[in-house]
Design a protein around this motif. Structure first.
Motif, mmCIF file in Angstrom:
data_model
loop_
_atom_site.group_PDB
_atom_site.id
_atom_site.type_symbol
_atom_site.label_atom_id
_atom_site.label_comp_id
_atom_site.label_asym_id
_atom_site.label_seq_id
_atom_site.Cartn_x
_atom_site.Cartn_y
_atom_site.Cartn_z
ATOM 1 N N TYR A 70 0.794 -1.230 0.000
ATOM 2 C CA TYR A 70 0.000 0.000 0.000
ATOM 3 C C TYR A 70 0.829 1.284 0.000
ATOM 4 C CZ TYR A 70 -3.643 3.356 1.154
ATOM 5 O OH TYR A 70 -4.484 4.434 1.130
ATOM 6 N N THR A 130 -8.823 -2.627 -0.549
ATOM 7 C CA THR A 130 -8.280 -1.265 -0.591
ATOM 8 C C THR A 130 -7.003 -1.220 -1.412
ATOM 9 O OG1 THR A 130 -9.228 -0.709 1.566
ATOM 10 C CG2 THR A 130 -7.367 0.627 0.816
ATOM 11 N N THR A 134 -6.325 0.554 -5.161
ATOM 12 C CA THR A 134 -5.270 1.565 -5.275
ATOM 13 C C THR A 134 -4.321 1.223 -6.413
ATOM 14 O OG1 THR A 134 -5.412 2.001 -2.898
ATOM 15 C CG2 THR A 134 -3.414 2.735 -4.034
#
Length: 328
Positions: A70, A130, A134
């Motif tokens: 991330y 998530t 992204t």
């Protein structure tokens, strides 16, 4: 996914597929490996240095697979570095989930929870979703390859990957055991790829680790039994009796790596899976690359490995090549 595959689950590749290799990069934030896990305080200064490795691989005809977590996925510089290569299929993008730095931040940060598969299934899935979104927004590509950070598969990971349309997992670090930290035990997992879910087209490409030495055929049992006696593993390696060698430039010298490659090829392994961590591409971020001299040794390691594989007639492969041959 943490259960051992049966003999019928091992993939039979299409005739003529031969033997190939894949280079994977754990593309992740910089943090102190000796300190407890933290949500914040990490660095991303090495991201521009990925450009040199990508150019190096392109010159060797190798398309690396970057498994992005991330913090790195949120760094727009990575798209500047890798965007054109991914567009022209000179590199591939995948997912790597480091749960402690990946929102939503609903769990306690500790060693056990650093293995994503130990999280509640809804939280593991929320973090994965998530990260996947992204990456898709950053690169305009749907990632189809997954590696759990710290190799942390869990009982609900398979359903998560199936529902997301992921076709390759590469989280299994065969012949390693993380159970003392609350993680998986992969000691009995094969290094040969296998079907996780044949109907869904989901396969496992385990990271390649081989045993070398005169006692290699007793490897799993003897190597792990030797851990009970201080320094016995080192003695066995120095005597040429038994050594566990993962295919990585981090902590593995080139002589051992070339020996391990030859063992894997002699065993008929169809896909050799290499890996290392992206912060090692700049000095000072990992224990393996402390200075510029160590960085040049890392590149020398890859030069020798690529040359050896080329001399042995082993070609680099993309994920599409592996998937197509597995489904033929």
């Amino acid at each position: 996914m943490r259960a051992a595959p049966g003999p019928g689950d091992l993939i039979r590749f299409a005739p003529g597929f031969g033997q190939c290799f894949v280079v994977t990069v754990d593309t992740e934030e910089e943090f102190d490996w000796e300190k407890p896990f933290e949500r914040y305080g990490h660095g991303l200064s090495h991201v521009p240095a990925i450009a040199r490795f990508q150019t190096f691989c392109e010159n060797a005809g190798v398309a690396p697979v970057y498994l992005v977590d991330y913090p790195v996925a949120c760094d727009t510089r990575l798209n500047d570095v890798l965007g054109p290569a991914i567009l022209h299929e000179r590199a591939e993008i995948g997912i790597q989930l480091h749960p402690w730095v990946n929102p939503p931040h609903d769990e306690e940060v500790n060693v056990r929870n650093s293995f994503a598969g130990n999280l509640a299934p809804e939280l593991e899935r929320a973090k994965f979703d998530t990260l996947k979104r992204t990456i898709e927004q950053t690169f305009g590509r749907v990632p189809r390859c997954y590696r759990a950070g710290r190799y942390g598969l869990g009982p609900h990971t398979q359903a998560m990957l199936r529902d997301a349309g992921v076709t390759i997992d590469t989280s299994v670090r065969a012949r390693f055991d993380y159970s003392h930290e609350g993680g998986p035990d992969y000691r009995e997992r094969p290094v040969h790829p296998w079907w996780i879910d044949r109907a869904a087209g989901l396969i496992e490409l385990p990271l390649t680790t081989v045993y070398c030495g005169a006692l290699r055929h007793m490897g799993n049992r003897l190597y792990h039994a030797a851990s009970r006696i201080p320094r016995l593993r080192g003695v066995l390696a120095r005597l040429g009796l038994l050594e566990r060698v993962p295919l990585t430039p981090e902590g593995v010298d080139i002589t051992a790596a070339l020996r391990a490659i030859d063992v894997a090829l002699a065993d008929g392994l169809p896909v050799l899976m290499f890996s290392f961590h992206s912060p090692s591409l700049a000095p000072g971020n990992t224990p393996y690359v402390r200075d510029e001299a160590a960085l040049e040794r890392l590149y020398d390691w890859w030069r020798a490995v690529f040359a050896h594989l080329r001399a042995r007639g082993v070609a680099p492969a993309g994920l599409s090549d592996v998937i197509a041959a597995a489904q033929a």
